[in-house]
Design a protein around this motif. Sequence first.
Motif, PDB file in Angstrom:
ATOM      1  N   ARG A 142       0.822  -1.212   0.000  1.00  0.00           N
ATOM      2  CA  ARG A 142       0.000   0.000   0.000  1.00  0.00           C
ATOM      3  C   ARG A 142       0.853   1.257   0.000  1.00  0.00           C
ATOM      4  N   HIS A 143       1.982   1.202   0.734  1.00  0.00           N
ATOM      5  CA  HIS A 143       2.848   2.383   0.797  1.00  0.00           C
ATOM      6  C   HIS A 143       3.433   2.749  -0.555  1.00  0.00           C
ATOM      7  N   ARG A 145       1.995   3.598  -2.937  1.00  0.00           N
ATOM      8  CA  ARG A 145       1.285   4.737  -3.535  1.00  0.00           C
ATOM      9  C   ARG A 145       2.036   6.044  -3.318  1.00  0.00           C
ATOM     10  N   TYR A 146       2.949   6.071  -2.345  1.00  0.00           N
ATOM     11  CA  TYR A 146       3.743   7.289  -2.165  1.00  0.00           C
ATOM     12  C   TYR A 146       4.922   7.333  -3.122  1.00  0.00           C
ATOM     13  N   TYR A 173      -7.738   0.836   7.874  1.00  0.00           N
ATOM     14  CA  TYR A 173      -7.183  -0.338   7.196  1.00  0.00           C
ATOM     15  C   TYR A 173      -7.200  -1.523   8.151  1.00  0.00           C
ATOM     16  N   ASP A 176      -3.793  -2.509   9.642  1.00  0.00           N
ATOM     17  CA  ASP A 176      -3.237  -1.700  10.729  1.00  0.00           C
ATOM     18  C   ASP A 176      -3.587  -2.317  12.071  1.00  0.00           C
ATOM     19  N   ILE A 214       7.291   2.040  14.486  1.00  0.00           N
ATOM     20  CA  ILE A 214       7.005   2.486  13.113  1.00  0.00           C
ATOM     21  C   ILE A 214       5.502   2.457  12.872  1.00  0.00           C
ATOM     22  N   GLY A 218       2.903   5.615  12.280  1.00  0.00           N
ATOM     23  CA  GLY A 218       2.101   5.644  11.053  1.00  0.00           C
ATOM     24  C   GLY A 218       0.628   5.762  11.357  1.00  0.00           C
ATOM     25  N   ARG A 222      -2.174   8.797  10.514  1.00  0.00           N
ATOM     26  CA  ARG A 222      -3.377   8.620   9.705  1.00  0.00           C
ATOM     27  C   ARG A 222      -4.647   8.935  10.486  1.00  0.00           C
ATOM     28  N   ARG A 226      -3.173  14.411  12.521  1.00  0.00           N
ATOM     29  CA  ARG A 226      -3.014  14.641  11.092  1.00  0.00           C
ATOM     30  C   ARG A 226      -2.408  15.995  10.770  1.00  0.00           C
ATOM     31  N   ILE A 231      -0.152  14.760   2.594  1.00  0.00           N
ATOM     32  CA  ILE A 231       0.208  13.574   1.802  1.00  0.00           C
ATOM     33  C   ILE A 231       0.764  13.964   0.439  1.00  0.00           C
ATOM     34  N   HIS A 259       8.631   8.725  11.783  1.00  0.00           N
ATOM     35  CA  HIS A 259       8.244   7.502  11.075  1.00  0.00           C
ATOM     36  C   HIS A 259       9.340   7.107  10.078  1.00  0.00           C
ATOM     37  N   VAL A 263      12.067   3.923  10.034  1.00  0.00           N
ATOM     38  CA  VAL A 263      12.136   2.997   8.902  1.00  0.00           C
ATOM     39  C   VAL A 263      13.576   2.907   8.406  1.00  0.00           C
TER      40      VAL A 263
END
Lengths: 339, 124
Positions: A142-143, A145-146, A173, A176, A214, A218, A222, A226, A231, A259, A263
């Motif tokens: 899914r990540h 998408r960034y 999600y 999550d 992490i 995250g 989300r 926020r 994003i 975050h 990582v």
Amino acid sequence: MKYAFPLAAVIALVLIALIGVQIPGMQYLFGVAIPYLAMALFLGGFCYRVIYWAKSPVPFKIPTTCGQGYSLPWVKQDKLEAPVNTGQVIARLFLEIFLFRSLWRNTKATVHSGPKLTYESSKWLWLFGILFHYSFLVIIIRHMRYFLDPVPWLVSFVETADSLLEIGSPLMYTTDVVIILGLLFLLARRLFNPQVRYISLSNDYFPLFLILAICITGILMRYGLRTNVDIVAIKQLAVGLVTFSPTIVAEISSLFYVHLFLVCVLLAYFPFSKLMHLGGVFLSPTRNMANDSRMKRHINPWNPDIKPHSYAAYEDEFREDMVEQGIPVEKELPPKAND
Amino acid sequence: MYDSGKIIPGLLIFVLFVTIPIWYNRGTAQAVPEIVLPKDVESCVLPLAAIRSDHMKLLMTWRDDVLRDGDRSTFEIEGKQYQKSLTLTCLQCHANKEQFCDPCHTYVAVRQPNCWDCHFAPVE
Ligand code: HEM
């Protein structure tokens, strides 16, 4: 107390990033320089470890079998547990990697009064292990998408499937929730199961705490804090990183940098830790060899190169001395020419 | 090194796999989608940074206020009264959904909100 130090280390890492990004200009250190460095360490370290392993010879044929080996035609072979050819080995490795088959056999030993020792099947480790790993995989997909522009169909599909419950906004999600449950179980197992606690080391706790941190940062980004989690700006940075033209166009929440920094630490730590089981599973001789020691000769690669030396050649070499010492020979010395 | 015939290709596949984002984007970042902002007004319902990151939460608050608590009170931006409404407020100023909401959501692959199954987006 082996968990105290890793916990403190993860908290320290969070604080480093949290305080570090407050300093003007440090966003480029945490957002650009460290990610590149971490990725280089990850790829370089990974290849180094695999090649290092590949340099070790395997002197014996040592697959672990747990079923009927290949035998007479009327004895049914267990093809997955005692594979004899490459196809069966690949099938076994595939199921091991995708379904964690060997964990399925996990047992729990208990001593009852008597004393009586019992073993019973314990599938919790398998269940939570597999939930954790698949959630992690889905989150990484899914990540993407960034990082990918335009976003491929597969990523959107996984995202839709993962948010199918349509709870809240932004949508929750499923992975999550599941990954946090998985991590908490794996952690609780180390903390509360006396036998496992006894053998757990700092480097068992550290990855758990790190990945937990992490995921928590995250999830906070989300669903909770926020503010400034822009994003669009984050995607511009991420796409910039993979096209080697990184830019930070807006002020991004420091939670994001925490975050990302965690990582990066995970990536850099990966090749030098037990997390290398990702590569190691392919290189385990007990898993990747066929159980065919009675069909094919396994030659120990470190055997010295010894030339065969037959008795006939031996006698040829030493015949004169043997005759002189009165040892019987098969072939006499050639008759000496009479003077 | 032993079994290099299998290990080197394996490692190569691994490295290529991890670096997919690099091959996929082919070194060029596409431009961030241009979104058309309303011309006749200056400010949104929330300050810019807040509306960018929190608009979905605001919409949910509005929906809950209106539908669950029956609170249809209005609020004022730049001297004009607005309702708590998706179609009648957001899409009043951001009249063109295709040129405002959608490009941004597509860029970061937000799952297309299902709001439009029921709510109307005004047609030009
Ligand atoms: C080991 C790798 C990573 C893990 C396990 C991880 C985990 C998570 C989790 C569990 C979430 C909660 C929401 C969701 O599931 O999408 C999240 C959100 C987020 N992550 Fe990661 N992450 C990782 C790497 C990264 C990287 C490299 C970036 C840099 C672009 C990043 C940026 C974000 C952002 C911006 C959010 C907020 C998403 C939103 O608000 O919709 N993550 N992360």
